[in-house]
Design an enzyme around this catalytic site. Structure first.
Site, mmCIF file in Angstrom:
data_model
loop_
_atom_site.group_PDB
_atom_site.id
_atom_site.type_symbol
_atom_site.label_atom_id
_atom_site.label_comp_id
_atom_site.label_asym_id
_atom_site.label_seq_id
_atom_site.Cartn_x
_atom_site.Cartn_y
_atom_site.Cartn_z
ATOM 1 N N ARG A 113 29.130 -41.863 -26.073
ATOM 2 C CA ARG A 113 29.063 -42.395 -27.434
ATOM 3 C C ARG A 113 30.462 -42.846 -27.836
ATOM 4 N NH1 ARG A 113 24.566 -42.896 -26.644
ATOM 5 N NH2 ARG A 113 22.745 -42.037 -27.711
ATOM 6 N N THR A 138 30.692 -43.428 -21.103
ATOM 7 C CA THR A 138 29.335 -43.996 -21.152
ATOM 8 C C THR A 138 28.470 -43.195 -22.128
ATOM 9 O OG1 THR A 138 28.707 -42.622 -19.269
ATOM 10 C CG2 THR A 138 29.327 -44.913 -18.777
ATOM 11 N N HIS A 196 26.747 -51.202 -23.901
ATOM 12 C CA HIS A 196 25.729 -50.152 -23.925
ATOM 13 C C HIS A 196 24.554 -50.488 -22.992
ATOM 14 C CE1 HIS A 196 24.599 -46.572 -26.640
ATOM 15 N NE2 HIS A 196 23.937 -46.466 -25.498
ATOM 16 N N LYS A 202 22.647 -33.276 -17.677
ATOM 17 C CA LYS A 202 21.917 -34.020 -16.648
ATOM 18 C C LYS A 202 22.773 -35.140 -16.043
ATOM 19 C CE LYS A 202 18.632 -34.512 -19.758
ATOM 20 N NZ LYS A 202 18.958 -33.463 -20.728
ATOM 21 N N GLU A 230 30.150 -50.075 -32.478
ATOM 22 C CA GLU A 230 29.270 -50.982 -31.726
ATOM 23 C C GLU A 230 28.045 -51.446 -32.512
ATOM 24 O OE1 GLU A 230 28.254 -48.276 -28.407
ATOM 25 O OE2 GLU A 230 26.178 -48.472 -29.056
HETATM 26 P P1 NAD Z 1 22.531 -33.368 -21.699
HETATM 27 O O1 NAD Z 1 22.058 -32.779 -22.979
HETATM 28 O O2 NAD Z 1 21.748 -33.105 -20.447
HETATM 29 O O3 NAD Z 1 24.042 -32.897 -21.417
HETATM 30 C C1 NAD Z 1 25.027 -32.884 -22.389
HETATM 31 C C2 NAD Z 1 26.026 -31.799 -22.025
HETATM 32 O O4 NAD Z 1 27.108 -31.869 -22.955
HETATM 33 C C3 NAD Z 1 25.434 -30.389 -22.106
HETATM 34 O O5 NAD Z 1 25.693 -29.670 -20.918
HETATM 35 C C4 NAD Z 1 26.157 -29.783 -23.291
HETATM 36 O O6 NAD Z 1 26.369 -28.370 -23.157
HETATM 37 C C5 NAD Z 1 27.471 -30.539 -23.249
HETATM 38 N N1 NAD Z 1 28.231 -30.432 -24.483
HETATM 39 C C6 NAD Z 1 27.774 -30.141 -25.739
HETATM 40 N N2 NAD Z 1 28.822 -30.055 -26.584
HETATM 41 C C7 NAD Z 1 29.929 -30.291 -25.850
HETATM 42 C C8 NAD Z 1 31.317 -30.298 -26.168
HETATM 43 N N3 NAD Z 1 31.778 -30.022 -27.401
HETATM 44 N N4 NAD Z 1 32.188 -30.596 -25.167
HETATM 45 C C9 NAD Z 1 31.761 -30.836 -23.912
HETATM 46 N N5 NAD Z 1 30.462 -30.799 -23.559
HETATM 47 C C10 NAD Z 1 29.562 -30.538 -24.515
HETATM 48 O O7 NAD Z 1 22.679 -34.919 -21.966
HETATM 49 P P2 NAD Z 1 22.731 -36.102 -20.880
HETATM 50 O O8 NAD Z 1 21.348 -36.579 -20.627
HETATM 51 O O9 NAD Z 1 23.570 -35.665 -19.738
HETATM 52 O O10 NAD Z 1 23.453 -37.230 -21.729
HETATM 53 C C11 NAD Z 1 24.814 -37.130 -22.087
HETATM 54 C C12 NAD Z 1 25.141 -38.198 -23.104
HETATM 55 O O11 NAD Z 1 25.063 -39.490 -22.509
HETATM 56 C C13 NAD Z 1 24.143 -38.311 -24.278
HETATM 57 O O12 NAD Z 1 24.451 -37.389 -25.286
HETATM 58 C C14 NAD Z 1 24.323 -39.728 -24.752
HETATM 59 O O13 NAD Z 1 25.318 -39.740 -25.762
HETATM 60 C C15 NAD Z 1 24.855 -40.447 -23.529
HETATM 61 N N6 NAD Z 1 23.911 -41.475 -23.032
HETATM 62 C C16 NAD Z 1 24.375 -42.765 -22.941
HETATM 63 C C17 NAD Z 1 23.540 -43.740 -22.448
HETATM 64 C C18 NAD Z 1 24.015 -45.168 -22.290
HETATM 65 O O14 NAD Z 1 23.186 -46.065 -22.080
HETATM 66 N N7 NAD Z 1 25.299 -45.447 -22.355
HETATM 67 C C19 NAD Z 1 22.221 -43.439 -22.090
HETATM 68 C C20 NAD Z 1 21.805 -42.112 -22.185
HETATM 69 C C21 NAD Z 1 22.658 -41.137 -22.660
#
Ligand code: NAD
Length: 334
Positions: free
Chosen positions: A234, A232, A295, A154, A263
């Site tokens: 982990r 952004t 974060h 997403k 963190e």
């Molecule tokens: P999502 O589940 O929609 O997308 C994650 C994508 O990563 C998926 O398409 C998945 O196939 C892919 N993926 C899985 N394993 C992988 C690998 N080994 N190599 C590359 N890609 C891989 O998640 P999202 O909503 O897009 O969120 C992504 C990340 O953002 C979350 O997992 C979270 O860690 C992080 N996040 C951070 C904050 C913040 O405030 N900084 C807030 C929300 C989410």
């Protein structure tokens, strides 16, 4: 329902308090993070609400179970901080907020890029100090640059769209590619190609055993001289020592991070009067081409509204003896 809300900040009180009221729930806010000692605060409550850096290991879960609480509602997407196996054994259900404004996080990644590049944080301070010099403020056109995205879920997809708006060429890596993205001009490549070809690399994948320290020495040795790395997602996606090494030898041109491997003991707190006992983050802070935010990528009104609504909906679903797609189960992640 009485809900004990841990690791809470003023904005949590505002948004979760309002959402809880709509369900007629009683909410109590604790600044303390959830752990095996603070679980006691939840005596007499029906549900616990925790956040991204609460260490929800077996010991914490046993303490929560001892309070006869059967749900931990995470008000975040990631659940790498939870021992899911122990939760399952103890009969504690774990719900999360898998999706909330991907725009918030994607836009924050873009703001890190623009700030690092055009040095607006430095210009702001200079001008307020009546220093109108432009020395050392030279940036680059983002237009025409190659942007490599790791994880096209997403957030990665929203980020790709914004960068395409700047006129960037997008390459991406995801073990589960989204075939529909080809028609949008996004080209999937191998992970190493992301590192060897991109001017800007942005991480948007979850933390799993496969992605732990995905940015390691070998991959950092592949990067184009002067490239920018944005994280952004982990902190533990990056090997911090290795990234410090390539900053020192000037191979990495810029680093923008909203997350940091260690963190948990730093972020979401005002430590301005303390001595920071973390040499790596202190070292990172000395580089002029490193930008760290604590974060905050999720922190928009829209995201907070959605997070609060979904958290209360998850607790409601649990209270009705039902489940939904926001419940997590299975093997624990890193
Ligand atoms: P999502 O589940 O929609 O997308 C994650 C994508 O990563 C998926 O398409 C998945 O196939 C892919 N993926 C899985 N394993 C992988 C690998 N080994 N190599 C590359 N890609 C891989 O998640 P999202 O909503 O897009 O969120 C992504 C990340 O953002 C979350 O997992 C979270 O860690 C992080 N996040 C951070 C904050 C913040 O405030 N900084 C807030 C929300 C989410």
């Amino acid at each position: 329902m009485k809900i004990a809300i841990y690791s809470s900040q003023s904005y949590d009180k505002e948004y979760l308090g309002a959402a809880g009221k709509e369900y007629g729930y009683e909410t109590e806010f604790f600044e303390a993070s959830l752990n095996h000692k603070t679980a006691k605060l939840a005596t007499g409550f029906d549900a616990v609400c925790a956040f991204v850096n609460d260490v929800i290991n077996r010991q914490t879960l046993e303490a929560v179970a001892a309070e006869h609480i059967g749900i931990i509602a995470l008000r975040c997407a990631g659940f790498n901080n939870v021992d899911l196996e122990a939760a399952h054994e103890l009969g504690i259900r774990i719900m999360r907020v898998p999706a909330y404004s991907p725009f918030a996080v994607a836009e924050h990644a873009v703001s890190l890029i623009l700030t690092l590049n055009r040095k607006t944080h430095k210009a702001y301070h200079r001008v307020r100090d009546s220093n109108f010099s432009l020395e050392r403020l030279v940036g680059f056109d983002v237009h025409g640059k190659k942007v490599g995205i790791v994880g096209t879920g997403k957030i990665g997809q929203v980020f790709a769209g914004i960068m395409q708006g700047f006129g960037c060429n997008i390459i991406a890596y995801d073990p589960y590619p989204d075939e529909s993205l080809a028609s949008k001009g996004i080209v999937y490549v191998e992970l190493d190609t992301i590192f060897s070809e991109s001017d800007i690399i942005s991480l948007h994948c979850p933390l799993t055993p496969d992605t732990y320290q995905l940015v390691n020495r070998n991959r950092l040795n592949l990067i184009k001289k002067g490239a920018m790395l944005i994280n952004t997602s982990r902190g533990k996606l990056i090997n911090t020592e290795a990234v410090i090494e390539v900053l020192r030898n000037k191979q990495l041109g810029y680093l923008g991070i909203d997350v940091y491997a260690e963190e948990e003991k730093l972020f979401f707190r005002d430590l301005s009067e303390r001595i920071i006992d973390d040499e790596k983050i202190m070292h990172l802070m000395t580089f002029p081409n490193v930008l760290i935010t604590a974060h905050q990528a999720f922190l928009t009104q829209e995201a907070l509204t959605q997070i609060a609504a979904t958290t209360m909906e998850n607790i409601y679903v649990y209270s009705q003896g039902r489940t939904n797609e926001n419940e997590v189960s299975g093997k624990n992640l890193v």
